[in-house]
Every structure is written in C-alpha cells, then in structure tokens.
Design a protein around this motif. Structure first.
Motif, PDB file in Angstrom:
ATOM      1  N   ARG A   1       0.843  -1.210   0.000  1.00 42.77           N
ATOM      2  CA  ARG A   1       0.000   0.000   0.000  1.00 42.77           C
ATOM      3  C   ARG A   1       0.865   1.241   0.000  1.00 42.77           C
ATOM      4  O   ARG A   1       0.565   2.218  -0.691  1.00 42.77           O
ATOM      5  CB  ARG A   1      -0.938  -0.005   1.219  1.00 42.77           C
TER       6      ARG A   1
ATOM      7  N   GLU B   1      -0.269   3.783  -5.567  1.00 41.97           N
ATOM      8  CA  GLU B   1      -0.879   5.106  -5.673  1.00 41.97           C
ATOM      9  C   GLU B   1      -1.746   5.350  -4.440  1.00 41.97           C
ATOM     10  O   GLU B   1      -2.191   4.409  -3.775  1.00 41.97           O
ATOM     11  CB  GLU B   1      -1.731   5.195  -6.941  1.00 41.97           C
TER      12      GLU B   1
ATOM     13  N   ASP C   1      -4.718   5.607  -1.980  1.00 40.74           N
ATOM     14  CA  ASP C   1      -6.020   4.938  -1.985  1.00 40.74           C
ATOM     15  C   ASP C   1      -7.101   5.887  -1.481  1.00 40.74           C
ATOM     16  O   ASP C   1      -6.851   7.080  -1.280  1.00 40.74           O
ATOM     17  CB  ASP C   1      -5.970   3.646  -1.169  1.00 40.74           C
ATOM     18  N   ALA C   2      -8.297   5.349  -1.276  1.00 45.49           N
ATOM     19  CA  ALA C   2      -9.434   6.200  -0.886  1.00 45.49           C
ATOM     20  C   ALA C   2      -9.181   6.906   0.441  1.00 45.49           C
ATOM     21  O   ALA C   2      -9.541   8.079   0.612  1.00 45.49           O
ATOM     22  CB  ALA C   2     -10.704   5.365  -0.809  1.00 45.49           C
TER      23      ALA C   2
ATOM     24  N   ASP D   1      -6.192   7.670   1.713  1.00 48.29           N
ATOM     25  CA  ASP D   1      -5.177   8.689   1.449  1.00 48.29           C
ATOM     26  C   ASP D   1      -5.791   9.933   0.810  1.00 48.29           C
ATOM     27  O   ASP D   1      -5.384  11.064   1.109  1.00 48.29           O
ATOM     28  CB  ASP D   1      -4.094   8.147   0.517  1.00 48.29           C
ATOM     29  N   GLU D   2      -6.755   9.732  -0.073  1.00 45.72           N
ATOM     30  CA  GLU D   2      -7.379  10.869  -0.756  1.00 45.72           C
ATOM     31  C   GLU D   2      -8.076  11.796   0.234  1.00 45.72           C
ATOM     32  O   GLU D   2      -8.106  13.017   0.043  1.00 45.72           O
ATOM     33  CB  GLU D   2      -8.367  10.382  -1.810  1.00 45.72           C
TER      34      GLU D   2
ATOM     35  N   ALA E   1     -11.990   3.517   4.939  1.00 45.61           N
ATOM     36  CA  ALA E   1     -11.381   2.235   4.554  1.00 45.61           C
ATOM     37  C   ALA E   1     -10.670   1.557   5.722  1.00 45.61           C
ATOM     38  O   ALA E   1      -9.588   0.984   5.558  1.00 45.61           O
ATOM     39  CB  ALA E   1     -10.416   2.448   3.383  1.00 45.61           C
TER      40      ALA E   1
END
Length: 219
Positions: free
Chosen positions: A45, A49, A51-52, A54-55, A210
């Motif tokens: 991870r 890129e 992930d949700a 992180d966004e 998540a």
C-alpha cells in the motif's frame, strides 16, 4: 527528544529488510516486539498510488505540506502532481530515492534535524502510524509544532484501538532477516489528543475511511 536520540531508530529503518522491501515494492515485512507481538507493515500500500483513505488526507492538505516519515512518497508525489508545494522527510535512503523517482521532493534526515521552512508549514503529516517515530509522541508533537505555521494543521493517522503504548521493536521480513531494535509508539484517538493538548495542539476533527482512523489537529 533530540536528533541524537533518534539515531538508533534511523539505523534500524535503514536496515536491509526494510530497504529491501521498499526496493522491491512489497513485503512481507513486520514490526516484532520482544514478547512475540507482530504488526504487519503494509509495504504494498505504501508503494502504490494513494487509496481512498489517502485521498481524504490529501483533500485536507492546505498550503505547503511536510510529510514526516514519507516512506516511498505516494502522498508527496500526489501533491506534487497537483502542483502543490510538498516535502517528504525520511531516514531511509531508499524511501527518499523512491519519492524522488515518483516525482516528489524529499530529504534523507530525521525530523529532529534542521529542516527547511521551519515554522512555516501549513500542513504537517504523520500518516501510516508515524506518530510512533522515536517512541516518544510528546517529543514528536512538540517538534511538529515547531515546524508548523501558526494556525496550521497536523494530520495524524492513529490506531483504531484505544491504545497508548511505547514498545521496543525490530523490523523483520519473516525469512530470518531483521534490523536493530528501536522504540516505537502506538496511540489511539484518546491518547493522541491528550498528548497533543500538552504540546499546544487543539483537536479539530476526526474521520475514518477504509478501516483507517485519522485526527486533524490545529496549531
């Protein structure tokens, strides 16, 4: 806590199992306590890129951003891709190399060393459990306050359990490779907010995404 006190931990994170995992972009990799307790580290991870979850962190970043313990640099690179000013700091040369290769900016040094723009970062990040750096959250939170501009934000990922512990651990790869022992900390929301208040931080928000839990603090 001083930069000198963090040096054994820095050497541990430069050990072959961790550097090798970052180089390969995959685990297995673990933190192991002397009593056998084992914490899997999410290398895949970290090297992927954002992930949700992180966004949601990226969406809360304002102004210049400092990522403490940036690892392979997915957040720094993502911010750079958006045209944002962002700098990663990590004690592992391979982590810095991967961050730069991904398009981000990073320095290979301890957070307790002198850093650019001290007192001028609008957002500081302690993601992926990095509140544990050095095994002394109080010292780390005080240092983060020194780095952050007045009114700035500290975004911290905490343990989902109500935990408050300082443990001696080492990195291992499950196949016999292991690094030197060092101190690490794990904090849940309640413990973090107590430590943060003493360091001059005020809680602003908490959120989950998540299966991960985050706290937004204001300086």
């Amino acid at each position: 806590m001083t930069a000198q006190l963090t040096e054994p931990a820095a050497r541990a994170w430069q050990a072959d199992p961790y550097a090798d995992a970052l180089r390969a972009g995959q685990g297995p990799l673990y933190l192991r306590r002397h009593d056998g307790w084992l914490l899997p580290l999410e290398v895949e991870r970290w090297c992927a890129e954002p992930d949700a979850a992180d966004e949601t962190v990226l969406a809360r970043c304002t102004g210049p951003v400092l990522d403490i313990g940036c690892g392979p640099g997915r957040l720094v690179a993502a911010l750079a891709g958006l045209g944002r000013t962002a700098l990663g700091v990590d004690v592992t040369p391979e982590a810095v190399t991967r961050t730069v290769r991904a398009g981000g900016s990073a320095l290979c040094r301890s957070v307790f060393d002198p850093l650019p723009r001290e007192g001028g970062w609008a957002t500081v990040l302690l993601i992926d459990g990095n509140i544990g750096i050095g095994g002394d959250p109080a010292a780390l939170l005080r240092r983060a306050a020194e780095l952050t501009a007045p009114g700035g934000s500290l975004l911290v990922e905490v343990a989902t359990a109500d935990v408050d512990e300082r443990v001696e651990v080492h990195v291992e790869d499950g196949a016999g490779g292991r690094g030197a022992s060092f101190w690490w900390a794990r904090l849940g929301t309640r413990a973090l907010c107590a430590e943060a208040k003493a360091a001059g931080w005020a809680p602003y928000d908490t959120w989950q995404e998540a299966g991960r839990l985050f706290v937004h603090l204001i300086h």
